[in-house]
Design an enzyme around this catalytic site. Structure first.
Site, PDB file in Angstrom:
ATOM      1  N   ASP A   1       8.409  83.106  29.583  1.00 50.87           N
ATOM      2  CA  ASP A   1       9.271  81.805  30.331  1.00 50.87           C
ATOM      3  C   ASP A   1       9.395  81.954  28.268  1.00 50.87           C
ATOM      4  O   ASP A   1       8.787  82.172  27.628  1.00 50.87           O
ATOM      5  CB  ASP A   1       8.046  80.799  29.999  1.00 50.87           C
ATOM      6  CG  ASP A   1       8.779  78.657  29.614  1.00 50.87           C
ATOM      7  OD1 ASP A   1      10.422  79.122  31.450  1.00 50.87           O
ATOM      8  OD2 ASP A   1       8.492  78.677  29.547  1.00 50.87           O
TER       9      ASP A   1
ATOM     10  N   GLY B   1      22.573  83.137  26.450  1.00 49.16           N
ATOM     11  CA  GLY B   1      21.919  81.808  26.373  1.00 49.16           C
ATOM     12  C   GLY B   1      22.172  82.035  24.629  1.00 49.16           C
ATOM     13  O   GLY B   1      23.689  81.514  24.451  1.00 49.16           O
TER      14      GLY B   1
ATOM     15  N   ARG C   1      11.458  88.380  22.879  1.00 54.42           N
ATOM     16  CA  ARG C   1      10.897  89.483  23.806  1.00 54.42           C
ATOM     17  C   ARG C   1      10.505  90.945  23.682  1.00 54.42           C
ATOM     18  O   ARG C   1       9.786  91.727  24.816  1.00 54.42           O
ATOM     19  CB  ARG C   1      12.618  89.876  25.101  1.00 54.42           C
ATOM     20  CG  ARG C   1      11.453  90.122  26.583  1.00 54.42           C
ATOM     21  CD  ARG C   1      12.803  89.294  27.431  1.00 54.42           C
ATOM     22  NE  ARG C   1      13.364  88.150  27.288  1.00 54.42           N
ATOM     23  CZ  ARG C   1      13.562  86.774  27.135  1.00 54.42           C
ATOM     24  NH1 ARG C   1      15.011  87.242  26.519  1.00 54.42           N
ATOM     25  NH2 ARG C   1      13.412  85.395  27.718  1.00 54.42           N
TER      26      ARG C   1
HETATM   27  P1  ITT Z   1      14.179  81.789  34.460  1.00 53.00           P
HETATM   28  O1  ITT Z   1      13.478  81.023  34.141  1.00 53.00           O
HETATM   29  O2  ITT Z   1      14.070  81.961  35.843  1.00 53.00           O
HETATM   30  O3  ITT Z   1      13.523  83.465  34.254  1.00 53.00           O
HETATM   31  P2  ITT Z   1      15.710  80.167  33.377  1.00 53.00           P
HETATM   32  O4  ITT Z   1      17.072  80.723  32.211  1.00 53.00           O
HETATM   33  O5  ITT Z   1      15.239  79.186  34.030  1.00 53.00           O
HETATM   34  O6  ITT Z   1      14.668  81.452  34.066  1.00 53.00           O
HETATM   35  P3  ITT Z   1      13.984  79.568  31.182  1.00 53.00           P
HETATM   36  O7  ITT Z   1      13.150  78.402  31.579  1.00 53.00           O
HETATM   37  O8  ITT Z   1      12.347  80.618  30.266  1.00 53.00           O
HETATM   38  O9  ITT Z   1      14.503  80.585  32.288  1.00 53.00           O
HETATM   39  O10 ITT Z   1      14.609  79.134  30.097  1.00 53.00           O
HETATM   40  C1  ITT Z   1      14.712  79.760  28.422  1.00 53.00           C
HETATM   41  C2  ITT Z   1      15.396  79.571  28.422  1.00 53.00           C
HETATM   42  O11 ITT Z   1      16.078  80.185  26.959  1.00 53.00           O
HETATM   43  C3  ITT Z   1      17.343  80.752  29.342  1.00 53.00           C
HETATM   44  O12 ITT Z   1      17.779  80.052  29.721  1.00 53.00           O
HETATM   45  C4  ITT Z   1      18.250  80.558  27.601  1.00 53.00           C
HETATM   46  O13 ITT Z   1      19.411  79.685  27.395  1.00 53.00           O
HETATM   47  C5  ITT Z   1      16.658  80.554  26.306  1.00 53.00           C
HETATM   48  N1  ITT Z   1      16.314  82.031  26.006  1.00 53.00           N
HETATM   49  C6  ITT Z   1      15.413  82.938  26.592  1.00 53.00           C
HETATM   50  N2  ITT Z   1      15.520  84.045  25.874  1.00 53.00           N
HETATM   51  C7  ITT Z   1      16.722  83.782  24.709  1.00 53.00           C
HETATM   52  C8  ITT Z   1      17.316  85.249  24.722  1.00 53.00           C
HETATM   53  O14 ITT Z   1      16.741  85.876  24.017  1.00 53.00           O
HETATM   54  N3  ITT Z   1      18.369  85.061  23.716  1.00 53.00           N
HETATM   55  C9  ITT Z   1      18.873  83.476  24.126  1.00 53.00           C
HETATM   56  N4  ITT Z   1      18.700  83.094  24.617  1.00 53.00           N
HETATM   57  C10 ITT Z   1      17.430  82.295  25.141  1.00 53.00           C
END
Ligand code: ITT
Length: 339
Positions: free
Chosen positions: A65, A145, A171
């Site tokens: 997350d 993202g 990450r």
């Molecule tokens: P899962 O829960 O299925 O893993 P998600 O996209 O909903 O997918 P999250 O709830 O953890 O995942 O949301 C994290 C958001 O933060 C993600 O959708 C991206 O928009 C942003 N994010 C996370 N890591 C990122 C990265 O390395 N680079 C850019 N944006 C990132």
């Protein structure tokens, strides 16, 4: 080892596979139901996702997350990064909120909480962060993202190669720590100081009151792992062995009043004597390795229905007490042996 990746985010998936592969983990994807992310922290949500995927597939499952925390927005969007605005509009929404804000007030950081849940309920976790600024405009096509609006030293993550991003990203940092925690959990430590039970010692609720081993600088019995090195004669403890006589003396010297005198120790397979104990915080742990041979014995506890179980190796010595067939086991002594 095969792990299911619990994510529905393509960008994350690519990074997971890239980061897990060097750890010797085969990262597979499956059609998994998306659970509600009802936690109030990144770590809680990572656990929710990993636990749900593990339960559904019966395989160890890894989830992350993550999110972007912007100082000027009081840490938003944070755990709501994926729900902050309509898909495709999230970067723009941040840039609009930051319009006119000077560079020195555009500090932000990414967070990634990684969690792996195993079918037996155990979990291994880690967290990573990386700090930067919200760019004045979106730049770069790489990543996913918020990458193209997050910059370090004037370069956005969207302008980095995959290797460059992994080397500095939240990450990348989280998975580096995760690898260490996982190795400790799996008993594959390589000369570091992983804990015996696989838990992070500093996070253990019993840390301050732990009787521990007086020899350890950190004062906690879980601070260092028992070394796996041993002299050839003592492994697997068969035949005449100076260690056995020495251990008998050490067990008797403990002076446990209602324990019979120790006269002999037997070679015992770890999986046979590896009882599961409950730590002060409620976590369950086993302290021996199933695939090793230890020296030990079972003795009666005077005036009681319970028994004493003695176990030791070259470095550690334990007396536990338990009922019939190992019921309700409790640690009486677990300490590093004095040399
Ligand atoms: P899962 O829960 O299925 O893993 P998600 O996209 O909903 O997918 P999250 O709830 O953890 O995942 O949301 C994290 C958001 O933060 C993600 O959708 C991206 O928009 C942003 N994010 C996370 N890591 C990122 C990265 O390395 N680079 C850019 N944006 C990132």
């Amino acid at each position: 080892m095969k792990f299911v990746i619990a994510t529905h985010n393509e960008g994350k998936l690519v990074e997971f596979q890239r980061l897990l592969e060097p750890m010797g983990i085969e990262a597979i994807t499956m059609d998994i139901t998306e659970p509600e992310e009802s936690g109030s922290t990144f770590a809680e949500n990572a656990y929710i996702k990993a636990a749900a995927a593990c339960q559904e597939t019966g395989l160890p499952a890894v989830a992350d997350d993550s999110g972007l925390c912007v100082d000027y927005l009081d840490g938003a969007p944070g755990i709501y990064s994926a729900r902050f605005a309509e898909p495709g509009h999230r970067r723009l929404a941040i840039l609009e909120k930051m319009q006119g804000v000077p560079m020195e007030r555009r500090d932000a950081h990414f967070v990634s909480a990684v969690c792996c849940v195993f079918p037996n309920g155990d979990k291994v976790e880690a967290e990573g962060k990386c700090f930067g600024k919200i760019a004045l405009e979106s730049r770069g096509e790489n990543g996913f993202g918020y990458d193209s609006i997050f910059e370090q030293d004037g370069v956005t993550f969207g302008q980095l190669t995959a290797e460059e991003k992994d080397a500095r990203s939240h990450r990348g940092h989280a998975f580096a720590a995760f690898e260490q925690h996982l190795r400790a959990y799996l008993g594959q430590e390589e000369g570091g100081e992983p804990t015996v039970c696989g838990l992070d010692c500093s996070q253990c609720p019993g840390h301050d009151s732990c009787p521990g081993c007086g020899e350890l600088s950190k004062g906690c019995m879980l601070a260092k792992c028992a070394s796996q090195s041993s002299c050839g004669d003592c492994r697997p403890f068969v035949g005449p062995c100076g260690l056995k006589a020495q251990l008998i003396r050490e067990f008797n010297a403990l002076g446990i009043p209602d324990m019979e005198e120790v006269k002999d120790l037997n070679a015992l397979l770890g999986s046979y004597i590896n009882l599961e104990f409950t730590l002060p915080g409620g976590q369950k742990t086993k302290l021996w390795k199933d695939n090793r041979v230890y020296l030990g014995n079972q003795l009666c506890k005077r005036d009681s229905e319970r028994c004493y179980g003695l176990t030791a190796d070259e470095e550690w010595l334990m007396v536990a007490e338990y009922g019939e067939n190992g019921a309700e086991p409790e640690i009486v002594v677990f300490q590093r042996r004095r040399k």
